[in-house]
Write a protein that holds these residues in place. Structure first.
Motif, PDB file in Angstrom:
ATOM      1  N   LEU A   1      -5.799   1.318   6.334  1.00  0.00           N
ATOM      2  CA  LEU A   1      -5.631   0.255   5.343  1.00  0.00           C
ATOM      3  C   LEU A   1      -6.472  -0.932   5.805  1.00  0.00           C
ATOM      4  O   LEU A   1      -6.136  -1.595   6.786  1.00  0.00           O
ATOM      5  CB  LEU A   1      -4.159  -0.129   5.215  1.00  0.00           C
ATOM      6  CG  LEU A   1      -3.819  -1.187   4.156  1.00  0.00           C
ATOM      7  CD1 LEU A   1      -4.178  -0.690   2.751  1.00  0.00           C
ATOM      8  CD2 LEU A   1      -2.341  -1.565   4.236  1.00  0.00           C
TER       9      LEU A   1
ATOM     10  N   LEU B   1      -7.629   1.954   0.940  1.00  0.00           N
ATOM     11  CA  LEU B   1      -6.592   2.801   1.519  1.00  0.00           C
ATOM     12  C   LEU B   1      -7.120   4.230   1.605  1.00  0.00           C
ATOM     13  O   LEU B   1      -7.459   4.824   0.584  1.00  0.00           O
ATOM     14  CB  LEU B   1      -5.332   2.762   0.660  1.00  0.00           C
ATOM     15  CG  LEU B   1      -4.217   3.739   1.039  1.00  0.00           C
ATOM     16  CD1 LEU B   1      -3.678   3.463   2.442  1.00  0.00           C
ATOM     17  CD2 LEU B   1      -3.076   3.697   0.006  1.00  0.00           C
TER      18      LEU B   1
ATOM     19  N   ALA C   1       0.810  -1.219   0.000  1.00  0.00           N
ATOM     20  CA  ALA C   1       0.000   0.000   0.000  1.00  0.00           C
ATOM     21  C   ALA C   1       0.842   1.268   0.000  1.00  0.00           C
ATOM     22  O   ALA C   1       0.305   2.365  -0.162  1.00  0.00           O
ATOM     23  CB  ALA C   1      -0.928  -0.004   1.206  1.00  0.00           C
TER      24      ALA C   1
ATOM     25  N   TRP D   1      -8.046  -3.982  -1.001  1.00  0.00           N
ATOM     26  CA  TRP D   1      -7.698  -3.138   0.133  1.00  0.00           C
ATOM     27  C   TRP D   1      -8.299  -1.757  -0.100  1.00  0.00           C
ATOM     28  O   TRP D   1      -8.242  -1.229  -1.227  1.00  0.00           O
ATOM     29  CB  TRP D   1      -6.179  -2.972   0.260  1.00  0.00           C
ATOM     30  CG  TRP D   1      -5.452  -4.172   0.772  1.00  0.00           C
ATOM     31  CD1 TRP D   1      -4.813  -5.118   0.033  1.00  0.00           C
ATOM     32  CD2 TRP D   1      -5.262  -4.546   2.134  1.00  0.00           C
ATOM     33  NE1 TRP D   1      -4.233  -6.056   0.847  1.00  0.00           N
ATOM     34  CE2 TRP D   1      -4.508  -5.724   2.147  1.00  0.00           C
ATOM     35  CE3 TRP D   1      -5.660  -3.985   3.361  1.00  0.00           C
ATOM     36  CZ2 TRP D   1      -4.132  -6.367   3.321  1.00  0.00           C
ATOM     37  CZ3 TRP D   1      -5.301  -4.609   4.532  1.00  0.00           C
ATOM     38  CH2 TRP D   1      -4.543  -5.785   4.518  1.00  0.00           C
TER      39      TRP D   1
END
Length: 228
Positions: A157, A223, A49, A221
């Protein structure tokens, strides 16, 4: 009994039955490799990330379980608030993490709230947890709560199940395979719900950006970053 209450009962029972397997299905016990895998995954996911932790950071882990990933977070950050819906999991975490004085354990209601003040932490992290939360409403509430508690310059995250037909079919294949091996994977507290990526993106504000990072065929994910 609300669905969240049923979820709490399920995960307390899972902790007593085989905590390690229900946390990460390739393990049968909380052995050395169980915790080492958590260390590797924390490092890999933060790198994926493009975010990091420093000694001045305070991080919330949503769904800490028995502490598989928590110890690594505590090595990187100055303060870790390790939160879970299961009191049984937290009792095991307390033993596993007894030598880490910068970790606080918090039991969650399961409804998506984080018992923390606005802007009080610099990071929120969560892996293989939202996919077990029984309702999309609660998952979206967790994401909103994560954004609420972020201080300026902070990030969140959080991993979710990927939307779409193919990810759903792949997940059901896994559920049925685990069921055949005697696991209670058809319970809603294991199967969880799905949140559309568009619903997560809509949480962006003038000072909070949200990105969706695809991760394999089944997961994404989310973020989020709060501006300085």
């Amino acid at each position: 009994m609300p669905r969240q209450g049923a979820s709490k009962r399920f995960w307390n029972s899972a902790a007593r039955e085989n905590a390690a397997w229900y946390i990460a299905t390739r393990f049968q016990s909380e052995n050395k490799e169980f915790f080492e895998s958590g260390t590797r995954e924390v490092d890999d996911f933060l790198a994926f990330a493009g975010v990091g932790l420093e000694a001045s950071d305070s991080v919330v882990e949503i769904g800490c379980g028995t502490g598989r990933m928590t110890r690594r977070l505590a090595e990187l950050a100055g303060r870790v608030i390790a939160a879970d819906v299961s009191g049984e999991m937290l009792q095991r975490a307390a033993v596993n993490l007894a030598d880490s004085p910068n970790i606080e354990l918090v039991e969650l209601s399961g409804e998506g709230d984080l018992p923390l003040a606005d802007g009080s932490v610099t990071a929120v992290f969560s892996y293989i947890t939202m996919q077990h939360v029984p309702t999309a409403t609660a998952q979206e509430a967790y994401f909103r709560s994560a954004l609420r508690v972020l201080a300026p310059g902070g990030w969140a995250l959080i991993q979710f199940r990927r939307s779409g037909v193919v990810p759903r079919l792949l997940d059901w294949g896994g559920h049925i395979t685990h069921l055949a091996n005697g696991r209670r994977t058809l319970d809603r507290a294991w199967r969880g719900a799905r949140v559309r990526e568009s619903a997560l993106l809509q949480q962006a504000t003038s000072d909070v950006s949200v990105q969706i990072l695809p991760f394999g065929r089944r997961h994404v994910w989310a973020l989020a970053k709060r501006a300085d």
